[in-house]
Every structure is written in C-alpha cells, then in structure tokens.
Design an enzyme around this catalytic site. Structure first.
Site, PDB file in Angstrom:
ATOM      1  N   LYS A   1     -24.878  10.147  -1.169  1.00 43.31           N
ATOM      2  CA  LYS A   1     -23.504   9.903  -0.753  1.00 43.31           C
ATOM      3  C   LYS A   1     -23.458   8.741   0.238  1.00 43.31           C
ATOM      4  O   LYS A   1     -22.655   7.818   0.091  1.00 43.31           O
ATOM      5  CB  LYS A   1     -22.938  11.174  -0.124  1.00 43.31           C
ATOM      6  CG  LYS A   1     -21.446  11.203  -0.021  1.00 43.31           C
ATOM      7  CD  LYS A   1     -20.974  12.506   0.636  1.00 43.31           C
ATOM      8  CE  LYS A   1     -21.127  13.700  -0.309  1.00 43.31           C
ATOM      9  NZ  LYS A   1     -20.926  14.974   0.413  1.00 43.31           N
TER      10      LYS A   1
ATOM     11  N   ARG B   1     -20.158  15.290   6.639  1.00 44.50           N
ATOM     12  CA  ARG B   1     -20.479  15.585   5.230  1.00 44.50           C
ATOM     13  C   ARG B   1     -21.975  15.506   4.986  1.00 44.50           C
ATOM     14  O   ARG B   1     -22.623  14.562   5.375  1.00 44.50           O
ATOM     15  CB  ARG B   1     -19.790  14.563   4.319  1.00 44.50           C
ATOM     16  CG  ARG B   1     -18.410  14.184   4.763  1.00 44.50           C
ATOM     17  CD  ARG B   1     -17.907  12.946   4.046  1.00 44.50           C
ATOM     18  NE  ARG B   1     -17.755  13.144   2.623  1.00 44.50           N
ATOM     19  CZ  ARG B   1     -17.436  12.158   1.785  1.00 44.50           C
ATOM     20  NH1 ARG B   1     -17.259  10.931   2.239  1.00 44.50           N
ATOM     21  NH2 ARG B   1     -17.316  12.404   0.499  1.00 44.50           N
TER      22      ARG B   1
ATOM     23  N   GLY C   1     -21.793  21.529  -4.588  1.00 43.44           N
ATOM     24  CA  GLY C   1     -21.435  22.801  -3.977  1.00 43.44           C
ATOM     25  C   GLY C   1     -22.510  23.426  -3.128  1.00 43.44           C
ATOM     26  O   GLY C   1     -22.352  24.536  -2.635  1.00 43.44           O
TER      27      GLY C   1
ATOM     28  N   MET D   1     -24.241  22.039  -0.323  1.00 46.58           N
ATOM     29  CA  MET D   1     -24.265  21.775   1.104  1.00 46.58           C
ATOM     30  C   MET D   1     -22.826  21.738   1.610  1.00 46.58           C
ATOM     31  O   MET D   1     -21.898  21.613   0.840  1.00 46.58           O
ATOM     32  CB  MET D   1     -24.966  20.438   1.368  1.00 46.58           C
ATOM     33  CG  MET D   1     -26.271  20.287   0.622  1.00 46.58           C
ATOM     34  SD  MET D   1     -27.573  21.368   1.216  1.00 46.58           S
ATOM     35  CE  MET D   1     -27.996  20.508   2.693  1.00 46.58           C
TER      36      MET D   1
ATOM     37  N   ARG E   1     -20.655   7.942  -7.333  1.00 50.54           N
ATOM     38  CA  ARG E   1     -22.049   7.997  -7.750  1.00 50.54           C
ATOM     39  C   ARG E   1     -22.082   7.834  -9.265  1.00 50.54           C
ATOM     40  O   ARG E   1     -21.059   8.008  -9.930  1.00 50.54           O
ATOM     41  CB  ARG E   1     -22.686   9.323  -7.354  1.00 50.54           C
ATOM     42  CG  ARG E   1     -22.052  10.472  -8.069  1.00 50.54           C
ATOM     43  CD  ARG E   1     -22.559  11.812  -7.637  1.00 50.54           C
ATOM     44  NE  ARG E   1     -21.577  12.778  -8.115  1.00 50.54           N
ATOM     45  CZ  ARG E   1     -21.402  13.984  -7.638  1.00 50.54           C
ATOM     46  NH1 ARG E   1     -22.142  14.415  -6.648  1.00 50.54           N
ATOM     47  NH2 ARG E   1     -20.492  14.780  -8.139  1.00 50.54           N
TER      48      ARG E   1
ATOM     49  N   HIS F   1     -16.309  23.919  -9.747  1.00 51.22           N
ATOM     50  CA  HIS F   1     -17.708  24.302  -9.489  1.00 51.22           C
ATOM     51  C   HIS F   1     -18.399  24.749 -10.762  1.00 51.22           C
ATOM     52  O   HIS F   1     -19.492  24.293 -11.104  1.00 51.22           O
ATOM     53  CB  HIS F   1     -17.744  25.420  -8.439  1.00 51.22           C
ATOM     54  CG  HIS F   1     -19.125  25.915  -8.134  1.00 51.22           C
ATOM     55  ND1 HIS F   1     -19.679  26.996  -8.786  1.00 51.22           N
ATOM     56  CD2 HIS F   1     -20.062  25.452  -7.288  1.00 51.22           C
ATOM     57  CE1 HIS F   1     -20.905  27.188  -8.331  1.00 51.22           C
ATOM     58  NE2 HIS F   1     -21.153  26.270  -7.419  1.00 51.22           N
TER      59      HIS F   1
ATOM     60  N   SER G   1     -59.536  14.988 -28.070  1.00 46.02           N
ATOM     61  CA  SER G   1     -58.192  15.522 -27.971  1.00 46.02           C
ATOM     62  C   SER G   1     -58.163  16.418 -26.737  1.00 46.02           C
ATOM     63  O   SER G   1     -58.914  17.384 -26.655  1.00 46.02           O
ATOM     64  CB  SER G   1     -57.843  16.307 -29.231  1.00 46.02           C
ATOM     65  OG  SER G   1     -56.570  16.892 -29.073  1.00 46.02           O
TER      66      SER G   1
ATOM     67  N   CYS H   1     -53.372  17.666 -27.233  1.00 49.67           N
ATOM     68  CA  CYS H   1     -52.783  18.682 -28.111  1.00 49.67           C
ATOM     69  C   CYS H   1     -52.376  19.928 -27.342  1.00 49.67           C
ATOM     70  O   CYS H   1     -51.979  20.923 -27.914  1.00 49.67           O
ATOM     71  CB  CYS H   1     -53.748  19.040 -29.234  1.00 49.67           C
ATOM     72  SG  CYS H   1     -55.279  19.771 -28.649  1.00 49.67           S
TER      73      CYS H   1
ATOM     74  N   TYR I   1     -51.966   9.160 -28.682  1.00 53.73           N
ATOM     75  CA  TYR I   1     -50.914  10.019 -29.232  1.00 53.73           C
ATOM     76  C   TYR I   1     -50.776  11.305 -28.426  1.00 53.73           C
ATOM     77  O   TYR I   1     -51.677  11.684 -27.673  1.00 53.73           O
ATOM     78  CB  TYR I   1     -51.183  10.364 -30.701  1.00 53.73           C
ATOM     79  CG  TYR I   1     -52.354  11.289 -30.933  1.00 53.73           C
ATOM     80  CD1 TYR I   1     -52.205  12.680 -30.890  1.00 53.73           C
ATOM     81  CD2 TYR I   1     -53.621  10.778 -31.209  1.00 53.73           C
ATOM     82  CE1 TYR I   1     -53.281  13.526 -31.098  1.00 53.73           C
ATOM     83  CE2 TYR I   1     -54.709  11.609 -31.419  1.00 53.73           C
ATOM     84  CZ  TYR I   1     -54.533  12.989 -31.362  1.00 53.73           C
ATOM     85  OH  TYR I   1     -55.589  13.823 -31.557  1.00 53.73           O
TER      86      TYR I   1
HETATM   87  P1  ADP Z   1     -19.218  17.312  -1.663  1.00 54.24           P
HETATM   88  O1  ADP Z   1     -20.595  16.834  -1.468  1.00 54.24           O
HETATM   89  O2  ADP Z   1     -19.120  18.764  -1.909  1.00 54.24           O
HETATM   90  O3  ADP Z   1     -18.468  16.469  -2.635  1.00 54.24           O
HETATM   91  P2  ADP Z   1     -17.821  15.905   0.409  1.00 54.24           P
HETATM   92  O4  ADP Z   1     -18.554  15.546   1.623  1.00 54.24           O
HETATM   93  O5  ADP Z   1     -17.629  14.819  -0.582  1.00 54.24           O
HETATM   94  O6  ADP Z   1     -18.509  17.159  -0.247  1.00 54.24           O
HETATM   95  O7  ADP Z   1     -16.445  16.436   0.928  1.00 54.24           O
HETATM   96  C1  ADP Z   1     -15.719  17.516   0.483  1.00 54.24           C
HETATM   97  C2  ADP Z   1     -14.287  17.097   0.220  1.00 54.24           C
HETATM   98  O8  ADP Z   1     -13.710  16.535   1.375  1.00 54.24           O
HETATM   99  C3  ADP Z   1     -14.186  16.048  -0.862  1.00 54.24           C
HETATM  100  O9  ADP Z   1     -13.058  16.305  -1.641  1.00 54.24           O
HETATM  101  C4  ADP Z   1     -14.012  14.786  -0.100  1.00 54.24           C
HETATM  102  O10 ADP Z   1     -13.342  13.818  -0.836  1.00 54.24           O
HETATM  103  C5  ADP Z   1     -13.226  15.244   1.114  1.00 54.24           C
HETATM  104  N1  ADP Z   1     -13.482  14.388   2.270  1.00 54.24           N
HETATM  105  C6  ADP Z   1     -14.670  14.136   2.811  1.00 54.24           C
HETATM  106  N2  ADP Z   1     -14.559  13.274   3.835  1.00 54.24           N
HETATM  107  C7  ADP Z   1     -13.252  12.976   3.933  1.00 54.24           C
HETATM  108  C8  ADP Z   1     -12.508  12.121   4.802  1.00 54.24           C
HETATM  109  N3  ADP Z   1     -13.104  11.405   5.755  1.00 54.24           N
HETATM  110  N4  ADP Z   1     -11.189  12.041   4.613  1.00 54.24           N
HETATM  111  C9  ADP Z   1     -10.593  12.769   3.642  1.00 54.24           C
HETATM  112  N5  ADP Z   1     -11.222  13.582   2.808  1.00 54.24           N
HETATM  113  C10 ADP Z   1     -12.558  13.694   2.945  1.00 54.24           C
HETATM  114 MG    MG Z   2     -17.810  14.852  -2.618  1.00 59.13          MG
END
Ligand code: ADP
Ligand code: MG
Ligand code: MG
Length: 908
Positions: free
Chosen positions: A22, A91, A100, A102, A335, A451, A799, A867, A887
């Site tokens: 991220k 984040r 989902g 972390m 990503r 999720h 082999s 093998c 192979y």
């Molecule tokens: P995940 O790894 O589960 O996608 P994120 O860190 O991306 O978690 O964040 C969870 C939610 O919060 C996402 O929908 C993201 O877009 C939103 N979010 C994260 N940071 C901000 C921010 N600075 N302003 C507004 N929304 C945010």
């Molecule tokens: Mg996210």
C-alpha cells in the site's frame, strides 16, 4: 540512524519490502502526480524491531514527530487541533496484500474539542459527530480489542428505536448520544478512557497495526498463502479526506477491467455520503460507475482518466480505492489487482493485443495454479435444474455440497470428509477457517468487492455473493426463498461463474479449457459462447507460447497405457516414470508369490517364465501408446513383502487352523507363506530390501523385466513402430550396483535383439531394424547424488526421485510424519511448505545440483530429469529449470500446468 519513516513523496512502487504494498503504491501515485492525500509510511523494518523488542525503537517516535510536523505544515493544520483539526488514518500495509487481515483506523485526531472545531469548519455538524462516532468504534475494536458487535449492536439499536432504515438518517443528537455511549463501552471494556490526546491516539493505533501482524487470523492467512511470518507490516499515516460530507461526497472501489471475467472496461462500486469500508461492507446498496457519471460527471471523468493513467503505468489491471470529497477526487490506494484465473488469461492476451506487454510478459502474468483451476469441471448446462436465485458471480467454479451456516461447522464437517458450502449473510475475517474448509461460499450481502468475494478469489474458491433474495437465518441454520427452505445438511450447488444458486446437487461437466487441452482448439470452440471462446483462445495463445519458449520437456508419470494415452493428449512428451509394481498385483499376485517362495532355481524360473508374456504385453501396449516418444520403465522397486499377504491376518488364520486341528495342503501352504512373510518382515521397509537391492538378491527378477521390455520393443520395431524405451534402475547408491544390473541387462538386450534380427544401438545400417535402449538410474539416495560423477559412468540418464530423496535426506518417513509432525513444523515455521510438496531447495535441491554438475562433468550429454511429485509443482519446476534439468515428469493431470510453468521459468 535507521530511517524508519518515508514521506509519500520519497518512495516508489518497487519498495514493497520496506514500505509494504500500500505504501509503495501510494508513493508511486504521488510521484505520478495523482491526487493522493499527503502522508507518510512507517517501514516494515520498524515493525520487525517493534515485534522483536516489544516496544517502538526510540528513533521511531522522533521520526514520526518530524514527519507529522512536516505533514501539519504542508496541510496548514494541526493534528487534533480544536479549531480546524488535521485528521489522519492509520493503515496497515504489508508487502503482500492480505485482504481484511490487518486493521485500519480512520479519523485519528478527533476528540471532544476537535469534533466541535471540525463541525464549525465544515459547516456540517452531523458529519463531525458521525466521524467521531466512527473513530470511537474503530479505535475501540481494533486498538482496544473490544468486540465489534458491542458497537454495531448499539448502532442497530439506535436505528431500530428511532425506526430508521440506515445510518444516514441518524441526526446530530442521535450521533452525540452514540458517542457518549461508545465512550462508555470503551471504559467498561478496556478500563481506560478513550485517549483524548491526538498523539496518544496515533501512537496507540500504530502499535495496534504492528501487533495485528501477529493475530491468529493473519498468521493463518499467511500460512495458507505461504507468506513468510517474518516480514512485518508497514504503517501508513494518511491525511483524511471525507466521503461522508454529504451527497456530493462518497467513496468507492474500482477496477480498470473486470477482475471476475476479464472483460475490458472499468468496473466499480460507489457509495455516496460514506466513509471507508462502508462501500465493501454491504451496509447499503452501491451504485455503479455509470450511476456516478450521472451524479458527478466531473469526478467520473477524472476518475476514468486516473484509471487509464494507472493502467498505462502499471501495464496491468489495477484496482483502486477512491473518495470524492465535495466534488474533489482523491486516490487512496491502488495495486495491481487480484483476478480470477479466467480474467488472468484474458487480460494477459488483451494487453498483448493492446501492445502494452509482450508475449513473454503475458506468460509471466499467469500461473500454473490458475490454469489448474480453469481445468476444473463445471455444471452441466443441459441438466435439469432447480434455480433458486442468482447472486453475483464473485469467484468462478462449480461447487456442490451440504449447506452449513457457520465457520466451525464447515470445518468440522469438512474434516470428516463432507463436501460443504458455507452460507453466510456476509463473511468477515473470522469466517476464514470455514471458507478454507468449504467447497464454495454463498453470501446474501455484499458485492464483488466484499470480503467474501475478495478472499474467495484469492483462494481460487467458488463464491456467489450478494444473493439478496435469500433469507439467511444463521441461528436457525437455514435459508429460505419463498416456499423453499434449505436447512443445514441439505445439498446446494453454486456457480461462481454465473452467480446461479441451485437447490440439490447439480451434475458437473468438463471445463472448456480442459476440452481444449485434451481435444484441441476446434472442438473446444465448437459451441462456445463469445466469452468462453475468448478465454479458450487466450489460454491457447499463452500455453503455445510457453511450449515455444520452454527448455524443460514435460513428461508424465503413467503406469498403464490408458494413463499414457491421456497424458499424451494433455501434451506429455514422454513417460518419465512407469512403475511396474501394479503389474504384479491382482491375478498375478500368486505368480510373484511363487517367485518369492521358490525353493529351487527351477521353481523360480518357472514362475518367472509364467510372468514373462504378461509383462511383455503390458509393455507392448504402453510403448504403442507412446510410439515415438521416450518411455522410462522403472524396474521393480517396492519391498517384496508388499506382494505377500498381511502378516497379522495370516498369523491368525494359521493359529485358528492349528487350534481347530485342521490339516491339509491349504493349511500347509498358509504355514509356509506365514514363514516367508515373517522371514521377509522388515522393521523399516523403506530402508530395507527394495529397489536395486532386490535385483541383486532375487535372481532373475530384473532379468525377467528386461527381457519383457526387450521383446516388446523388438516386436514393435518389427511391426514398423518406433518404441523409445528406457530402462531405469531404482534406489542405486553405488556405481557397483548399477554396473552389475547393467551388465545383466545388456546381455539380455543383446540376446533378444540378436534372436529377432534387430540391430541394437542407434546406428543401424539403412533398411535394417534397430533399437536403442538407454539404461539409467534414479538418483534418490544422498549417496547417489554425492557420487554422481562415478555413477554417470554407468548411466545414460539420471532421473531424480525427489520423493525418496526428500525422505532420505531429511530422514523422514513420509507416511509417519506428514499427518502430525508436519502440522507442528508448519506452525513452528520449520518450513513454510511441506518439502514433499515443494522441493527443499537448500537441502534436497543442493543434492540435485551437485549430481547435475558432477554427472555432466563425467558425461556431458547425460540426460537429466525428475520424476518425483515435485515435477508437477510450479515452484519446484522453476528450481529444476534453473538447475539445468532436461525434463520434468508429473502426473498426467499436471502436464498442462507443468508446460505452462516450464515456459514461465524460461521467461521470468
Ligand atoms: P484495507 O487494507 O483493508 O484496504 P485501508 O487502509 O485501505 O484498508 O483502509 C480502509 C478503508 O478506509 C478503505 O476504504 C480506505 O479507502 C479508507 N481510508 C483509508 N485512509 C483514508 C483516508 N486518509 N481518508 C479517507 N478514507 C481512507
Ligand atoms: Mg484499502
Ligand atoms: Mg523411489
């Protein structure tokens, strides 16, 4: 001083190890000039230190202060300021995306004072209190570990008592009440007040993200995905932007192409007046990007421009998170997106057509695992069907099983061998265990980005989500739709390719990709719809390219001519291992018993004589099926007592006969048999009398097999066929063993060919029939690998029998360790995957490398293959490619996967 903190303006997409996925991509987007809210990333290194010493490294606090002040200066606001506060999100973001897994906390910096400042500054009091309510809820849940339901239930209750349908209808006073209530929960459950000091909030949230790396569910996910437990997560601190600032704001997720089908064109979900996870949580129904276009054409146009920019930059499907704050677009994440196997192939081919990537890159972008999934059967379209409903096609495949309504039941039933489909209103990370255990997942709520959908796609598991017409009652364990009820244990079928849900167990048919691979393009395209045709053609292009560029040949392990024919149709270029033991079972068992029990040479010869024509016929058919392609036949390998009756059963039989005074020939025969069984009993058969050792102590046994091979091959040659048989000696540890067997075999080959007028050796004079039969050995003992330079003198090929080589190198008896010990070993991180599944490159692999090098030093042209089961494992195939083998040989079904991966190995 170690640098623990990087501003978004400092990093780039290649720094995933340090900044997490991220963080690296936020930095990349910042570099591209896309509208990313300013922020900074705390490195994975800081997390690793924290986890090992149990507290933040001293420098970290200082560096966070510096970065924070810098951020404050840039935005002209102060964190948690009572007038116009800067708010941030904290984040997590590890190197590999873990959907989902972390936790993220939004709105850090709000407190009793700043909430008022924010209300004034934004002119929207409701918004400020809604944000504060969210902070308390997320902070309580993820930082203070208070069960999420405590807050969610209170929120539901607040709506219910006021007769409101959704969150948006809650007014300022309602939200203020909730805030007070939530603060109460926090004290009650954690014993401390919600920290009013912004920096304390920030530090606690950072620590919580660090700690979340080690939650059970994160560890489970990593084990399953084979992600190392030692990487740690980065933490991203990002200026908040607000999608919950009224109707001109909102938040969404989008894909630059459809990640489910691979269709071109952007695809996304948008939710007005919402924040963060609202859009994926399924709390309200989302809008499409087209709806957004009507709502806010400017932002829509901007969004599409950004997506195109990202695709051009990453040259791949990207997924993004965005927020619109009062008409201004902000990018919060991107990503290279996960996708279904079908989408992977289609998108790779599209990108080639769009001249964005090369064929080599296209090949690198798909995997053998994806191809394997595409070869799975599908529901029979023509079968009678009871269509219950149609949800969203979230992850393809056809899953049939008994309906279960909670994760523990799914795991329990699956453990006792039941096929189950997990049915939930929606899933959350706590359902992971059940999702893994189930054949498929069905949810009532949530879209393709929920999720359930994201995790199922990641696992390659069939999933239908958002089947809203269903009424799912997880307490009563049943789902209803009109008058139909499906209770726990009833059969249900879900089609993750179409989204259809059927009552009962639907019949399944082969996949078009499997049809293509087995019967060719034409037959697969015969009555395919446009999407299927597109997919099949994409697979054909990529797989053909793999065939064109790979150095490794792919053979199959097959013991019968039926298997051989199937392997050939799947593209096998030969048989790398034909085991001969099954040829001594069934009716023939008594013959081999006679060989083992023979008292005299004559008796044994007679038994062998009787086996000869049978063996010859086996080999004839096999060689015919593989005409023109190499077929490696392994001489008998397993311990002889495997061909004798069970010792205990026999002992009981004899004891009963004696006790009841029975006599006669049958009893006498049993007694003799028991005696033989006892004589041959070994306490560790794996290391006992087997393989080449048998050939050396049971006169005539290997000779019989060689003779049968030679006669079969000669017959075929004389019939105008082209048999390419190779004789393989198992379990050789010393060159002397091989030398003795080779001498005997060569004599027999010479005798048989001469008797039939066939010239032995590759170079027959024109017009004369010739046969050449290479003789080689398995390398499956460490000693063989370590003396390869000598063994190569007597071997035309090696082999690698990596199953036994793994057993003997580690000293593992596979049958004894795999079930219990390995579970512990995986848990404790002794290895991240069983060495029987993926080759242990450091140990077993090293022996392979030594044998390759020294074998070739003695005999440069020696043919080298593998093998063991590893021959069909993608990661191992890459290893064998790099080790320089000629192979790999694997089970027939894995052949297409091996072809693809061998191709990938030569372009990656
Ligand atoms: P995940 O790894 O589960 O996608 P994120 O860190 O991306 O978690 O964040 C969870 C939610 O919060 C996402 O929908 C993201 O877009 C939103 N979010 C994260 N940071 C901000 C921010 N600075 N302003 C507004 N929304 C945010
Ligand atoms: Mg996210
Ligand atoms: Mg072996």
């Amino acid at each position: 001083m170690t640098k623990y903190v990087y501003d978004f303006t400092e990093g780039d997409k290649d720094q995933k190890d340090l900044l997490g996925g991220k963080g690296a991509n936020l930095a990349e987007m910042t570099k591209l000039g896309l509208p990313v809210p300013p922020g900074f990333t705390i490195t994975t290194e800081a997390c690793r230190e924290y986890l090992s010493i149990g507290t933040e490294p001293g420098d970290l606090r200082v560096q966070v202060t510096m970065a924070l002040r810098h951020l404050e200066d840039k935005t002209g606001r102060r964190l948690g300021d009572r007038h116009d506060p800067l708010l941030v999100s904290v984040r997590s973001g590890a190197k590999f995306s873990m959907p989902g897994m972390m936790e993220t906390v939004l709105n850090i910096g709000l407190n009793d004072a700043s909430v008022k400042g924010m209300a004034e500054e934004s002119g929207d009091e409701r918004f400020a209190w809604d944000s504060y309510r969210r902070l308390l809820q997320m902070f309580g849940k993820t930082v203070l570990d208070i069960p999420g339901e405590v807050f969610a239930d209170a929120l539901d209750k607040a709506k219910a008592t006021r007769g409101l349908a959704n969150d948006l209808e809650l007014g300022v006073e309602d939200l203020k009440e909730l805030v007070t209530e939530f603060k109460g929960f926090i004290v009650e459950h954690s014993g401390v007040d919600f920290p009013q000091h912004p920096r304390e909030q920030l530090d606690m949230a950072i620590r919580a993200v660090f700690n979340s790396w080690n939650t059970d569910r994160a560890r489970l996910y990593r084990r399953r995905e084979r992600i190392s437990q030692d990487l740690g997560t980065a933490v991203n601190i990002c200026t908040m932007v607000f999608g919950n600032l009224g109707e001109t704001s909102g938040t969404g997720v989008a894909f630059t192409r459809d990640p489910a089908s691979g269709k071109t064109g952007a695809y996304g979900d948008y939710l007005p007046n919402a924040q963060g996870e609202d859009v994926v949580a399924g709390i309200r129904n989302t809008l499409s990007l087209d709806d957004l276009k009507n709502l806010d054409p400017d932002s829509h146009r901007q969004l599409l421009r950004v997506m195109r920019r990202l695709e051009t930059h990453y040259r791949d499907l990207c997924d993004i998170e965005f927020t619109i704050e009062r008409g201004k677009l902000w990018m919060l994440q991107t990503r290279v997106g996960k996708r279904t196997p079908a989408a992977a192939f289609r998108i790779a081919a599209q990108l080639v057509d769009e001249n964005l990537i090369t064929m080599d890159e296209a090949l690198a972008r798909v995997t053998g695992a994806q191809l394997a999934l595409l070869m799975f059967p599908q529901f029979d379209r023509s079968a009678e069907r009871v269509l219950l409903t149609k949800g969203m096609a979230a992850s393809p495949g056809a899953a049939v099983g008994r309906a279960v309504f909670d994760s523990p039941t799914a795991q329990e039933w699956a453990a006792r061998g039941e096929q189950v489909v997990l049915v939930r209103r929606e899933t959350n990370p706590d359902d992971l265990g059940g999702m893994i255990a189930a054949n498929g997942i069905l949810t009532q709520r949530g879209g393709k980005t929920s999720h359930a959908a994201v995790v199922a796609r990641g696992m390659g598991k069939t999933c239908v989500c958002g089947a809203e017409q269903l009424d799912i009652d997880v307490v009563a364990k049943r789902l209803t739709l009109g008058s139909t009820t499906i209770s726990e244990g009833d059969e249900i079928s879900i089609d993750g390719t179409t989204g259809e849900v059927f009552a009962g167990a639907m019949p399944v048919v082969p996949s078009p990709v499997a049809t293509y691979i087995e019967n060719g393009l034409e037959s697969a395209l015969a009555d395919a719809d446009a999407e299927t045709a597109d997919l099949v053609k994409a697979v054909d292009r990529v797989l053909s390219h793999a065939d064109a560029v790979r150095r490794l040949a792919v053979r199959a392990n097959a013991d019968t001519h039926e298997d051989a024919a199937r392997a050939r149709s799947l593209g096998a270029q030969g048989i790398g291992l034909c085991r001969t033991e099954h040829m001594f079972l069934g009716d023939r068992r008594s013959l081999i018993e006679r060989v083992i029990l023979a008292h005299s040479g004559d008796e044994r010869d007679a038994a062998l004589e009787a086996l000869l024509p049978l063996q010859r016929e086996d080999f004839r058919e096999l060689l015919r099926a593989m005409d023109g392609l190499p077929v490696t036949i392994r001489l008998l390998d397993p311990p002889l007592h495997e061909f004798l009756p069970d010792r205990t059963e026999l002992a009981v039989k004899v004891a009963v006969a004696e006790a009841t005074g029975q006599t006669g020939d049958a009893v006498e025969a049993d007694r003799k048999l028991l005696h033989a069984v006892e004589r041959m009993h070994e306490s560790n058969p794996m290391l006992g009398l087997r393989g080449v050792r048998l050939g050396l102590v049971v006169p005539g046994l290997f000779g019989l097999q060689v003779r049968a091979i030679a006669e079969a091959a000669c017959d075929l040659v004389l019939d105008g066929h082209d048999p390419r048989v190779e004789i393989m000696v198992p379990l050789v540890g010393s060159v002397r063993e091989l030398h003795i067997i080779r001498d005997e075999a060569e004599a027999i080959l010479a005798e048989v060919t001469q008797a039939r007028g066939v010239v032995l050796g590759a170079s027959a004079p024109r017009g004369q029939h010739s046969l050449s039969v290479p003789i080689g050995t398995m390398v499956e003992l460490p000693r063989a690998a370590l003396t390869a330079h000598r063994i190569a003198d007597e071997a035309d090929f090696f082999s690698f029998g990596t199953n036994d080589l793994t057993q003997t190198t580690w000293g593992f008896s596979r049958d004894d360790v795999e079930a219990e010990l390995f579970v512990k070993y995986l848990e404790k991180g002794v290895f991240t995957i069983s060495p029987f599944e993926t080759i242990d490159a450091d140990g077993v692999g090293r022996l392979v490398e030594i044998a390759v090098k020294e074998g070739r030093a003695t005999k440069p042209g020696i043919k080298l293959g593998v093998c063991g089961e590893h021959g069909g494992d993608p990661e191992s195939i890459h290893f064998f490619h790099n080790a320089g083998l000629d192979y790999v040989s694997c089970s027939p079904f894995r052949v297409p996967v091996a072809r693809l991966e061998a191709g990938r190995a030569s372009v990656i």
